[in-house]
Design a protein around this motif. Structure first.
Motif, short mmCIF file in Angstrom:
data_model
loop_
_atom_site.label_atom_id
_atom_site.label_comp_id
_atom_site.label_asym_id
_atom_site.label_seq_id
_atom_site.Cartn_x
_atom_site.Cartn_y
_atom_site.Cartn_z
N ASN A 249 13.37 2.91 12.15
CA ASN A 249 13.59 3.80 11.00
C ASN A 249 13.44 5.41 11.32
O ASN A 249 13.97 6.33 10.85
CB ASN A 249 12.92 3.44 9.86
N TRP A 250 12.88 5.47 12.44
CA TRP A 250 12.76 7.14 13.02
C TRP A 250 14.19 7.46 13.40
O TRP A 250 14.44 8.74 13.30
CB TRP A 250 11.96 7.26 14.28
N ARG A 251 15.13 6.88 13.31
CA ARG A 251 16.69 7.23 13.60
C ARG A 251 17.06 7.93 12.32
O ARG A 251 18.26 8.42 12.36
CB ARG A 251 17.40 6.14 14.13
N ARG A 252 16.54 7.87 11.11
CA ARG A 252 17.14 8.24 10.02
C ARG A 252 16.94 9.93 10.01
O ARG A 252 16.06 10.30 10.74
CB ARG A 252 16.37 7.67 8.76
N PRO A 253 17.66 10.41 9.04
CA PRO A 253 17.46 11.91 9.01
C PRO A 253 16.18 12.36 8.66
O PRO A 253 15.34 11.69 7.95
CB PRO A 253 18.59 12.41 7.68
N LYS A 254 15.71 13.53 9.33
CA LYS A 254 14.42 14.00 9.12
C LYS A 254 13.94 14.07 7.84
O LYS A 254 12.88 13.76 7.37
CB LYS A 254 14.08 15.29 9.84
N PRO A 255 14.68 14.79 6.58
CA PRO A 255 14.27 15.10 5.43
C PRO A 255 14.03 13.61 4.94
O PRO A 255 12.89 13.56 3.99
CB PRO A 255 15.53 15.72 4.71
N GLU A 256 14.71 12.50 5.00
CA GLU A 256 14.45 11.19 4.50
C GLU A 256 13.17 10.56 5.17
O GLU A 256 12.31 10.09 4.24
CB GLU A 256 15.54 10.33 4.61
N ILE A 257 12.82 10.80 6.40
CA ILE A 257 11.56 10.33 6.95
C ILE A 257 10.28 11.14 6.41
O ILE A 257 9.48 10.61 6.14
CB ILE A 257 11.61 10.42 8.54
N ASP A 258 10.58 12.39 6.26
CA ASP A 258 9.43 13.43 5.92
C ASP A 258 9.15 12.79 4.39
O ASP A 258 7.90 12.77 3.89
CB ASP A 258 9.85 14.66 5.72
N TYR A 259 10.25 12.50 3.24
CA TYR A 259 9.99 11.80 2.10
C TYR A 259 9.02 10.66 2.17
O TYR A 259 8.15 10.18 1.40
CB TYR A 259 11.37 11.89 1.47
N LEU A 260 9.75 9.76 2.98
CA LEU A 260 9.07 8.38 3.23
C LEU A 260 7.70 8.43 3.64
O LEU A 260 6.71 7.85 3.03
CB LEU A 260 9.80 7.65 4.24
N MET A 261 7.24 9.55 4.39
CA MET A 261 5.65 9.51 4.83
C MET A 261 5.06 10.10 3.83
O MET A 261 3.76 9.88 3.59
CB MET A 261 5.77 10.69 6.22
N SER A 262 5.71 11.07 2.93
CA SER A 262 5.20 11.60 1.83
C SER A 262 4.57 10.57 0.77
O SER A 262 3.57 10.38 0.19
CB SER A 262 5.90 12.65 1.14
N LEU A 263 5.70 9.62 0.48
CA LEU A 263 5.29 8.50 -0.42
C LEU A 263 4.29 7.66 0.09
O LEU A 263 3.39 6.99 -0.39
CB LEU A 263 6.51 7.64 -0.46
N LEU A 264 4.14 7.45 1.46
CA LEU A 264 3.05 6.51 1.98
C LEU A 264 1.56 7.36 2.10
O LEU A 264 0.91 6.70 1.49
CB LEU A 264 3.30 6.40 3.69
N ARG A 265 1.92 8.69 2.19
CA ARG A 265 0.51 9.08 1.85
C ARG A 265 0.05 9.27 0.59
O ARG A 265 -1.17 9.01 0.33
CB ARG A 265 0.72 10.70 2.19
N GLY A 266 0.78 9.35 -0.43
CA GLY A 266 0.55 9.16 -1.86
C GLY A 266 0.16 7.68 -2.09
O GLY A 266 -0.96 7.44 -2.79
N TYR A 267 0.56 6.71 -1.58
CA TYR A 267 0.27 5.27 -1.87
C TYR A 267 -1.27 5.12 -1.23
O TYR A 267 -1.84 4.80 -2.02
CB TYR A 267 0.98 4.26 -1.34
N LEU A 268 -1.52 5.92 -0.19
CA LEU A 268 -2.78 5.52 0.48
C LEU A 268 -4.03 6.34 -0.01
O LEU A 268 -5.16 5.83 -0.14
CB LEU A 268 -2.63 5.72 1.93
N ARG A 269 -3.46 7.50 -0.91
CA ARG A 269 -4.50 8.29 -1.45
C ARG A 269 -4.74 7.69 -3.11
O ARG A 269 -5.95 7.78 -3.65
CB ARG A 269 -4.13 9.50 -1.29
N LYS A 270 -3.76 7.24 -3.78
CA LYS A 270 -3.74 7.02 -5.11
C LYS A 270 -3.82 5.48 -5.39
O LYS A 270 -4.32 5.17 -6.53
CB LYS A 270 -2.47 7.55 -5.89
N ASP A 271 -3.33 4.55 -4.74
CA ASP A 271 -3.38 3.21 -5.00
C ASP A 271 -4.32 2.17 -4.14
O ASP A 271 -4.71 1.23 -5.05
CB ASP A 271 -1.96 2.50 -4.50
N VAL A 272 -5.01 3.00 -3.45
CA VAL A 272 -6.01 2.06 -2.40
C VAL A 272 -7.18 1.68 -3.52
O VAL A 272 -7.83 0.61 -3.58
CB VAL A 272 -6.61 2.52 -1.23
N ALA A 273 -7.64 2.66 -4.26
CA ALA A 273 -8.81 2.45 -5.18
C ALA A 273 -8.50 1.38 -6.24
O ALA A 273 -9.34 0.30 -6.39
CB ALA A 273 -9.09 3.64 -5.97
N SER A 274 -7.03 1.28 -6.84
CA SER A 274 -6.80 0.07 -7.61
C SER A 274 -6.70 -1.18 -6.82
O SER A 274 -7.17 -2.29 -7.43
CB SER A 274 -5.47 0.55 -8.27
#
Length: 251
Positions: free
Chosen positions: A76-101
């Protein structure tokens, strides 16, 4: 291999699910879901993350013991950089907000894949999430990030080669069990059922060693539209499969 049947047999409780059931999912079709609606691909990933939350909740309610989600492949690193950056931001959000739940619901979170290739802060968040949930006794949730099945096997073979070179392992003693135990994903049991959404019918370098006798279900629905009810239907379909593992027909 079959597509999801139009009929929707009902699974009402976790008691209807076989013990120690491991479901693996290739969450495919986010981009096409968005494009069909005239939305940017990133919105498909946003709603795909929402679908993942719903399916994790449903898996726990249905008595699934292991759920493995293909979150981001090494290709998936072959995808456009803006899309990868957005996916990484979603992942950060999941790890910060959902782990407690997840922790409150006794979910144990593990990540497989080459985390050294991920942003350093995400690797740190993964380690913290795994440590927090390590003792939980509910659903075992595994997310594959920067993961490739071939790389997983290569790493295991390399480990065995090092043992042989050091004189600690006789090559004649290498068997399927020792290869499986050497994989970085060794703690993961073989999936009973693989689901792939979006209508595509391939495994895309996912859990190549573990899928040897896995039942497969290819669903036409794009991942953002996949729901807990779809998971119920998939499990009902799975319950009718005759798993022979290379043996004779049992009925």
């Amino acid at each position: 291999m079959s597509t999801l049947l139009a009929r929707q047999p009902q699974i009402t409780t976790g008691d209807d699910v076989a013990a120690a059931l491991h479901v693996a999912i290739i969450m495919d079709g986010n981009g096409r879901w968005a494009q069909k609606r005239g939305l940017p691909r990133t919105m498909g990933h946003y709603y795909g993350a929402e679908a993942a939350r719903k399916v994790v909740r449903a898996a726990g309610e249905l008595g699934v013991t292991h759920l493995t989600l293909f979150g981001f492949s090494s290709e998936n690193w072959r995808r456009p950089k803006p899309e990868i950056d957005y996916l990484m931001s979603l992942l950060r959000g999941y790890l910060r907000k959902d782990v407690a739940s997840l922790h409150e619901n006794r979910v144990r979170l593990k990540v497989i894949g080459d985390r050294a290739g991920l942003p350093a802060d995400i690797a740190t968040l993964i380690g913290e999430a795994e440590a927090l949930t390590a003792a939980n006794d509910g659903l075992n949730l595994t997310i594959a990030l920067n993961y490739g099945g071939r790389a997983d096997i290569v790493a295991g073979v390399r480990q065995l080669a090092q043992e042989v070179a050091a004189g600690r392992l006789d090559p004649a003693m290498i068997d399927e069990a020792s290869v499986g135990a050497a994989l970085p994903s060794a703690a993961l049991p073989d999936p009973d059922l693989l689901i792939r959404t979006s209508g595509e019918q391939r495994v895309s370098n996912f859990l190549l060693w573990q899928l040897a006798y896995t039942e497969m279900l290819f669903v036409e629905r794009y991942w953002p539209d996949f729901s807990g009810e779809d998971l119920k239907a998939a499990l009902a379909e799975f319950s009718h499969r005759d798993r022979r593992f290379g043996g004779a027909v049992s009925r």
